[in-house]
Design an enzyme around this catalytic site. Structure first.
Site, PDB file in Angstrom:
ATOM      1  N   GLU A 357      41.356 108.431  86.541  1.00  0.00           N
ATOM      2  CA  GLU A 357      42.745 108.205  85.637  1.00  0.00           C
ATOM      3  C   GLU A 357      42.869 108.968  84.410  1.00  0.00           C
ATOM      4  OE1 GLU A 357      43.903 103.737  85.787  1.00  0.00           O
ATOM      5  OE2 GLU A 357      44.637 104.383  83.770  1.00  0.00           O
ATOM      6  N   CYS A 359      46.006 109.904  81.401  1.00  0.00           N
ATOM      7  CA  CYS A 359      47.079 110.331  80.881  1.00  0.00           C
ATOM      8  C   CYS A 359      47.275 110.391  79.476  1.00  0.00           C
ATOM      9  CB  CYS A 359      48.442 108.973  81.120  1.00  0.00           C
ATOM     10  SG  CYS A 359      47.868 107.406  80.207  1.00  0.00           S
ATOM     11  N   ASN A 388      35.065 118.444  82.528  1.00  0.00           N
ATOM     12  CA  ASN A 388      34.493 117.512  83.673  1.00  0.00           C
ATOM     13  C   ASN A 388      33.595 118.464  84.811  1.00  0.00           C
ATOM     14  OD1 ASN A 388      34.570 114.483  83.325  1.00  0.00           O
ATOM     15  ND2 ASN A 388      36.910 115.064  83.075  1.00  0.00           N
TER      16      ASN A 388
END
Ligand SMILES: *[C@@H]1O[C@H](CO)[C@@H](O)[C@H](O)[C@H]1NC(C)=O
Ligand SMILES: *[C@@H]1O[C@H](CO)[C@@H](O)[C@H](O)[C@H]1NC(C)=O
Ligand SMILES: *[C@@H]1O[C@H](CO)[C@@H](O)[C@H](O)[C@H]1NC(C)=O
Ligand SMILES: *[C@@H]1O[C@H](CO)[C@@H](O)[C@H](O)[C@H]1NC(C)=O
Ligand SMILES: *[C@@H]1O[C@H](CO)[C@@H](O)[C@H](O)[C@H]1NC(C)=O
Ligand SMILES: *[C@@H]1O[C@H](CO)[C@@H](O)[C@H](O)[C@H]1NC(C)=O
Length: 467
Positions: A357, A359, A388
């Site tokens: 997730e 945003c 990442n």
């Protein structure tokens, strides 16, 4: 900044199929442009196979380029582009993680906004994300029941209460009207199998016990098995709709209520209880669910919660047998060094790590929830995804695939940004710079890509980021 250059070469080396693209229909905002799509027009991007010894570079820039293609010769040792020069040393033998994919989330709000467009514009939106003319998304996250990005709060099988056999488990109107059709449309448009992952926000109220003083809600231990059955049931009902669940976690952001005292759309777990739940309920139930090969993910919370939500839980004998991977969220990533991820994969090389997730516009200090044309937000996405990938993550999944002009709907008014903003009134949708940021990865790093070692030999000065 140095990382960004690597990406360029990575993209240039990608094996790419040709047809003319429709260019961005730009609309200028403060910082950069958004690309406007409607029922009759939408920009596209195709991957082209470069001729032997040549490269194709795709550039998006603050000044308004969007997947603009340039061509050039490959050189033995150097890779030239425009006025920058960079030399990379590439070690194809030194291989790291295998990529599973990139994608976004089909929340109730995403589905509602998508459905607010005409069928022709809906098709452009889905193609923008999922088709070969678009970002080629290969993963989707779908919430089990409602979230903050819904117009109401609900769970499945709320009634009858204490119904541990889940005799009345049916999907909600939101699943049938919005989420299921949107996922099915993406699956149809996509060339690859779309992995669908899920997590539960709030279980039926009868499964929870309310702590008197804090008002926080815990899952009643008596209902651990019913809660595990609920997960399997959800997977079975989605399977009947032709949507196979690829993976799930025990709960979305289980530590969040400790931090914010959230009383809605959240549940809290002690580490001990969660470990027991994995071992005694969720693990055995999901392994025995009629929908096969569902991957079970631990954590599904911010990076800084990993010591509690993974290290502590994994110490309990037998729990690791039921954990296939670890899900992490992007919020507040800057508070925890990413080396925590490398340590995890070193200690548990058989467990994948997936970002589930993210945003923009989530911080209380973000004045604009939807910031049209924000290039800064595109850079934030790029930086986090690269980081990442460099620390072994196998994929990165964005939050709401589309939101309205306000950043909702959200029944708790938790408005945020999205790579696609839908303007239902004008029957158009706006592709933000973050949309293209996602695409520089999702389109050019297909499933089963391997990260390889690359060293930058000639450093260069920082310049304004071009993707
Ligand atoms: C950006 O543009 C919007 C509308 O185009 C405007 O309302 C807003 O104030 C601008 N923000 C800045 C920081 O200039
Ligand atoms: C749709 O977008 C195209 C390209 O920007 C534009 O020419 C056309 O007028 C738009 N249609 C409507 C109905 O706004
Ligand atoms: C089953 O659930 C529906 C809502 O989904 C509810 O209206 C109905 O009363 C429930 N049935 C029973 C027997 O509780
Ligand atoms: C449901 O179970 C709770 C205990 O978990 C009990 O207090 C309650 O009376 C039960 N309700 C019904 C309608 O059986
Ligand atoms: C959906 O949530 C319910 C209850 O919260 C849970 O029992 C069920 O296992 C979940 N399904 C999936 C696929 O996560
Ligand atoms: C596995 O599932 C079957 C069919 O749903 C059930 O009969 C059986 O008891 C389950 N076994 C375990 C160990 O949960």
């Amino acid at each position: 900044m140095k990382l960004y250059r690597k990406l360029k070469v990575f993209i240039a080396l990608c094996v790419l199929t040709v047809h003319a693209d429709f260019p961005c229909a730009p609309r200028q905002y403060n910082e950069s442009v958004v690309c406007v799509c409607n029922a009759t027009y939408c920009d596209t991007v195709s991957r082209v196979v470069p001729e032997r010894g040549t490269y194709i570079m795709y550039t998006s820039s603050k000044t308004g380029k969007r997947f603009s293609k340039s061509f050039g010769p490959m050189q033995q040792k150097t890779c030239m582009n425009e006025n920058h020069e960079m030399v990379l040393e590439i070690h194809p033998d030194k291989k790291y993680q295998t990529i599973e994919g990139f994608g976004g989330s089909v929340t109730d709000s995403a589905g509602i906004n998508w459905k607010s467009l005409s069928p022709a514009a809906q098709k452009h939106l889905i193609n923008s994300y999922c088709s070969e003319d678009g970002l080629e998304y290969s993963m989707i996250r779908v919430p089990n029941s409602s979230t903050d990005f819904s117009t109401r709060s609900y769970a499945y099988n709320e009634y009858p209460v204490n119904d541990t056999k889940l005799t009345n488990f049916t999907l909600a109107p939101e699943d049938i009207l919005y989420k299921v059709p949107m996922i099915q449309a993406c699956m149809k448009a996509a060339k690859v199998d779309v992995d669908v992952i899920t997590a539960t926000w709030a279980p039926p109220s009868w499964m929870l016990v309310k702590e008197q003083i804090s008002g926080l809600r815990y899952l009643n231990e008596d209902y651990h098995q019913a809660y595990a059955d609920y997960q399997c049931k959800f997977a079975e009902l989605y399977n009947q709709q032709g949507i196979k669940i690829w993976g799930l976690s025990a709960a979305n952001e289980p530590l969040l209520p400790f931090i914010y005292e959230l009383k809605q759309e959240a549940q809290i777990w002690s580490t001990k209880k969660m470990a027991k739940f994995f071992k005694n309920n969720l693990g055995p139930t999901i392994r025995n669910c009629s929908v096969k090969d569902i991957r079970i993910m631990a954590a599904d919370d911010q990076r800084f919660t990993l010591p509690t939500l993974f290290d502590d839980i994994s110490k309990i004998d037998g729990v690791l047998d039921y954990i296939d991977g670890v899900a992490v969220h992007f919020y507040y990533d800057e508070t925890t060094h990413p080396a925590i991820l490398a340590r995890l994969s070193k200690k548990h090389p058989d467990k994948f790590i997936l970002s589930t997730e993210a945003c923009a516009g989530y911080l209380p200090t973000d004045k604009l929830k939807v910031d049209l044309g924000s290039w800064k937000r595109a850079k934030t996405y790029i930086k986090d995804i690269l980081e990442n990938l460099n620390y072994n993550l196998v994929g990165w999944i964005d939050w709401n695939m589309c939101l309205d002009m306000k950043g909702g709907p959200s029944w708790v008014k938790n408005y945020v940004d999205s790579p696609i903003i839908v303007d239902a009134q004008n029957q158009e949708f706006l592709k933000q710079p973050t949309f293209y940021a996602m695409g520089h990865f999702s389109k050019f790093v297909p499933r089963n890509s391997r990260r390889i070692r690359a060293l930058k030999l000639i450093p260069e000065q920082d310049s304004d980021l071009e993707l």
